[in-house]
Design an enzyme around this catalytic site. Structure first.
Site, PDB file in Angstrom:
ATOM      1  N   ASP A 123      23.793 -55.936 -15.815  1.00 20.78           N
ATOM      2  CA  ASP A 123      22.543 -56.697 -15.886  1.00 20.78           C
ATOM      3  C   ASP A 123      22.565 -57.746 -14.777  1.00 20.78           C
ATOM      4  O   ASP A 123      23.491 -58.542 -14.694  1.00 20.78           O
ATOM      5  CB  ASP A 123      22.474 -57.379 -17.272  1.00 20.78           C
ATOM      6  CG  ASP A 123      21.129 -58.029 -17.511  1.00 20.78           C
ATOM      7  OD1 ASP A 123      20.222 -57.839 -16.670  1.00 20.78           O
ATOM      8  OD2 ASP A 123      20.995 -58.737 -18.525  1.00 20.78           O
ATOM      9  N   ASP A 177      16.233 -54.397 -13.418  1.00 23.13           N
ATOM     10  CA  ASP A 177      17.480 -55.140 -13.128  1.00 23.13           C
ATOM     11  C   ASP A 177      18.624 -54.790 -14.062  1.00 23.13           C
ATOM     12  O   ASP A 177      19.620 -55.485 -14.107  1.00 23.13           O
ATOM     13  CB  ASP A 177      17.195 -56.649 -13.163  1.00 23.13           C
ATOM     14  CG  ASP A 177      16.767 -57.114 -14.538  1.00 23.13           C
ATOM     15  OD1 ASP A 177      16.318 -56.267 -15.325  1.00 23.13           O
ATOM     16  OD2 ASP A 177      16.864 -58.321 -14.816  1.00 23.13           O
ATOM     17  N   GLU A 178      18.472 -53.733 -14.829  1.00 21.18           N
ATOM     18  CA  GLU A 178      19.563 -53.359 -15.737  1.00 21.18           C
ATOM     19  C   GLU A 178      19.808 -51.866 -15.642  1.00 21.18           C
ATOM     20  O   GLU A 178      18.875 -51.100 -15.419  1.00 21.18           O
ATOM     21  CB  GLU A 178      19.185 -53.593 -17.208  1.00 21.18           C
ATOM     22  CG  GLU A 178      18.883 -54.981 -17.618  1.00 21.18           C
ATOM     23  CD  GLU A 178      18.293 -54.972 -19.023  1.00 21.18           C
ATOM     24  OE1 GLU A 178      18.950 -54.476 -19.949  1.00 21.18           O
ATOM     25  OE2 GLU A 178      17.156 -55.430 -19.180  1.00 21.18           O
TER      26      GLU A 178
END
Lengths: 373, 509
Positions: free
Chosen positions: B26, B121-122
């Site tokens: 993350d 974003d993960e």
């Protein structure tokens, strides 16, 4: 209301209207038939509607008391079909209908006639006569091309057109087009052009087939059309136009002609199409002076090839078609031989019978498949 | 490297034969970190990423210094400025974030082929079967972080959670933020999480939390020991899932869905900067979305025959309506025609529109053979060439290098005075001179950078694009066209009607 009638007659009358009742309706009363009895005329009449199309049929019966009721169409049809040979007597008490035949007794619940939608009125006096056989022929020759694509609503019906000396019907879905016209005197009818939904046309064909009869009376109104076939009236909403100017897309300068046996090409296409792509159904025609090659080549499936004799008056040419469209056209043409009039590999082909009947003109247009580069 | 994780699915409640090693990576304050990375002078300062400052934007991301002032993502920008008047607001640059995100995925894929992008974003990475084991997993995590640092510099950091399944990996990655590594080995779940509140569990929201609290369950440990039958009675099938989750069990596979998975649909949505009652404004947005979707279809070589339109109104009520068409398409004029019809049919005057969307589904690969149409054949070739040229310009100069003239201005009057223009009209923007486009091998007429509107259209373009069409009554093709419409006869007339209806404030119910 009370009447009695031979079971066979009642069954026939029901079958004439039953197809209009759609299985899923938004209004419960649309699943019902309107049944009325006329004491003076000694007839009963049955009406079914889906709001777009209404069919009414009348038949003779021993009417003791006049009146009307609506009753569930499917159930009523099933009961009458299952009854024995004895006459059927129907009587209505309030909203309850009792049906007796021999020793069978049924009571079903109906809906009062007031809830049945008001239907468009058509007067037979305004109607013109059309030969029943001709009408059937005309409908069958074009209706296979009617579009099902709702995004072009004016193509969802057949365009029935009257000119001083011809009457014609045309249908297209943008990929193929069929037009059928007959010569005659139609001056009085000029301007009665209309786009008729295919459902009404096919129902008319069915009733003509069932009733026999020579003449059909047709009354054209601004928004609806009525077909009077013996004791049955079909009333249908017309589709809004304008219908595209189809004359403009019929190529006039196609200079190449292919002549081929109708059965030969039909059977060959049917065979090679087994391997054609399930989306495009492509079949490639390679035209030579005396030889027509049909090829299908589908990646991951296989290839098929068939050769047949033909007469072609130009240099070698290749063109691709949707096999289903091609078969549809071939199926609806008459005669032993068909004629393809071609321009370029990406232009419309004009397909017609090589031996056309006198006074008739049946032309089909077929758009090719284009090979994506 | 071996990838096996995606096909593996544990049997609930059964002893698993293979112990999976799942990473959840993350990025920390992703958008804000990317902005700092691009402008290092922002380093150490409170930074928020939001929309245009004048609009009703919200905070999309806040840097860690900004978070100290209580600024959180999802908060309105106005509130952020109230809490920290010297906060630096940066307008988001989605293209940059997508690029960075794709580069990050490339790094993860050096370690395992089973990478599931979970959001921008993960990502989940299934390390099972690779040379990463429970013994060296921390080293692998450090190696991944080092690669990120090497490529993007010190501003972009990641927090890695490592667990035996996705649930635990995800819960771990949030424990040591920013720039942390948290490992939860099999069997350690109870010790780490039993005393934590149920709301800390991934997937338990405010409503479920309240419901559980009412049943006397407040910690994860209590939930794990709570009778399953009672949970099932209260939550249905989710009751069992809750129990499994509280026991730290989760058998969902890591799915690398960006690879080899057939695309089912393509669509775009846009939330308007302000709610609108103006159907023309909604149309304009819709046209742009159609343009984007068609471009994507062509780029990926797909065609669609089911087109749907989505609207969200000011009261957050949404409607979605779809239509199946006769033939497959990858052209905006068709997508636009259908979606515009749907817009007009289902929007009622007076309804304020908040969001407009268009989606194409039932996709097929572009076919070798394509059925031609009787009524559009005349300008078909020219139109395909035009689309090819537009695609070439966009490939070379970017998506915004060329756009439709209608999308350039919001001035409707311009269109009502210039309705004698056939579609498709495109306008080249921002290229400076006409030579740029020609240099790219893409050439549309000789219009230079002029817009093709009204009389300013280059003749060559006009004649080729306005193929002669008559309707059944024999009217010539000089029928005034509403903007952005195809010139086939049906469309022309139908849209003419629609346009007039809209003008008179009516509807076609």
């Amino acid at each position: 209301m009370k009447f009695s009638i031979a079971r066979g007659d009642l069954d026939k009358a029901i079958q004439r209207v039953l197809a209009v009742v759609s299985p899923k309706t938004t209004l419960p009363v649309l699943a019902n038939l309107l049944l009325t009895a006329d004491e003076k005329a000694k007839t009963i009449s049955l009406t079914a509607t889906d709001l777009d199309m209404t069919v009414t049929t009348a038949t003779a019966a021993e009417v003791e008391a006049g009146g009307g009721i609506t009753l569930p169409a499917k159930r009523f049809a099933e009961i009458v079909r299952a009854l024995g040979d004895a006459d059927v007597s129907v009587s209505v008490d309030g909203e309850e209908i009792s049906i007796r035949s021999g020793k069978s007794n049924f009571r079903i619940v109906g809906i009062p006639t007031e809830e049945f939608p008001t239907l468009p009125k058509s007067d037979m006096a305004d109607a013109f006569d059309v030969d029943a056989e001709l009408l059937t022929r005309m409908i069958e020759k074009v209706s296979f091309c009617v579009s099902k694509d709702e995004t072009r609503p004016s193509l969802n019906g057949a365009y029935w057109e009257f000119k001083a000396d011809t009457m014609s019907m045309t249908a297209t879905d943008g990929h193929r087009l069929a037009t059928f016209s007959v010569a005659g005197k139609f001056k009085k009818l000029a301007g009665n052009d209309m786009i008729v939904p295919p459902k009404a046309l096919s129902h008319a064909v069915r009733i003509i087939g069932a009733e026999g009869g020579d003449g059909v009376k047709v009354a054209a109104h601004q928004n609806h059309v009525a077909f009077f076939i013996e004791g049955t009236t079909i009333n249908s909403r017309l589709l809004e136009g304008p219908f595209p100017n189809y004359q403009q897309v019929i190529p006039k300068d196609n200079d190449k002609t292919l002549l081929v046996g109708r059965d030969d090409i039909t059977n060959a296409v049917r065979r090679v199409a087994v391997l054609s792509d399930t989306l495009t159904h492509q079949v490639k025609l390679t035209l030579g002076k005396k030889k027509l090659d049909l090829t299908v080549s589908t990646p991951d499936v296989g290839e098929a090839k068939e050769e047949l004799p033909c007469k072609f008056d130009s240099d070698k040419m290749e063109v691709g078609y949707n096999a289903n469209y091609l078969l549809d056209v071939l199926k609806h043409l008459d005669g032993d031989n068909v004629q393809f009039s071609l321009g370029t590999a990406v232009g419309a082909a004009v397909v017609s019978s090589a031996e056309p009947a006198e006074g008739e003109e049946h032309t089909c247009l077929l758009m090719p498949l284009r090979l994506n580069k | 490297m071996l990838a096996r994780g995606s096909h593996y699915r544990a049997q609930p409640g059964k002893e698993t034969r293979y112990q999976r090693v799942i990473f959840h990576i993350d990025m920390d304050a992703f958008f804000a970190s990317v902005e700092v990375m691009c402008r290092p002078k922002l380093r150490g300062k409170p930074v928020i990423v939001s929309g245009k400052p004048t609009t009703r934007s919200v905070v999309a991301a806040a840097s860690y210094p900004a978070r100290k002032y209580g600024i959180r993502s999802g908060m309105s920008s106005v509130e952020a400025f109230r809490r920290c008047p010297h906060v630096i607001a940066v307008e988001g640059k989605p293209g940059q974030y997508i690029h960075t995100s794709l580069e990050l995925l490339r790094i993860y894929k050096e370690h395992s082929t089973v990478v599931e992008p979970y959001s921008i974003d993960e990502a989940f990475v299934d390390m099972t079967g690779t040379d990463c084991t429970w013994e060296n997993c921390e080293e692998v995590a450090r190696a991944i972080k080092a690669k990120i640092r090497d490529q993007f510099g010190p501003d972009l950091t990641a927090s890695v959670g490592i667990g035996p399944n996705k649930l635990l990996a995800k819960m771990c990655s949030g424990m040591n933020k920013p720039d942390g590594i948290t490992v939860l080995r099999p069997g350690e779940f109870g010790r780490m999480f039993n005393d934590k509140a149920v709301s800390e569990m991934w997937g338990i929201g405010a409503k479920t939390e309240v419901a559980l609290n009412l049943m006397g369950v407040s910690t994860i440990g209590e939930l794990a020991n709570f009778p399953v039958a009672m949970l099932r009675r209260r939550f249905g099938i989710m009751g069992e899932v809750l129990h499994m989750m509280a026991c730290g069990q989760d058998d969902t596979p890591v799915t690398p869905y960006y690879e080899g998975m057939p695309i089912k649909s393509m669509g775009h949505e846009h939330t308007l900067s302000a709610d609108t009652w103006d159907i023309m404004e909604a149309e304009q947005v819709l046209l742009r979305l159609c343009d984007q979707v068609a471009r994507r279809l062509r780029k990926k070589q797909y065609m669609s025959n089911v087109i749907s339109m989505r609207l969200r109104f000011a009261d957050f009520e949404s409607i979605g309506r779809q239509k199946k068409i006769d033939c497959y398409t990858d052209e905006e004029r068709t997508i636009w025609r259908v979606s515009r019809d749907l817009l007009h049919r289902y929007w009622r005057p007076g309804q304020a529109i908040r969001l407009v969307g268009v989606n194409c589904s039932n996709l097929i690969r572009v076919q070798e053979w394509q059925q031609m149409d009787l009524f559009v054949q005349r300008n078909e070739d020219e139109h395909r060439k035009l689309l090819g040229a537009i695609d070439a310009i966009r490939d070379k100069f970017g998506e915004h290098a060329i756009t439709r003239a209608r999308l350039v201005s919001h001035d409707r009057r311009m269109w009502s005075n210039n309705r004698r223009v056939a579609e498709p009209r495109f306008m080249r923007m921002g290229l400076g001179s006409g030579n740029a486009a020609r240099g790219g091998g893409a050439r549309i007429g000789d219009g230079g950078s002029r817009s093709w509107m009204g009389g300013s259209a280059p003749d060559g373009a006009r004649t080729s694009l306005m193929a002669g069409w008559n309707d059944a009554k024999g009217n010539a093709d000089d029928v005034a066209l509403p903007p952005g419409l195809s010139s086939s006869p049906f469309e022309m007339l139908r849209h003419q009607d629609a346009e007039d209806r809209v003008r008179s404030g009516g509807d076609d119910s």
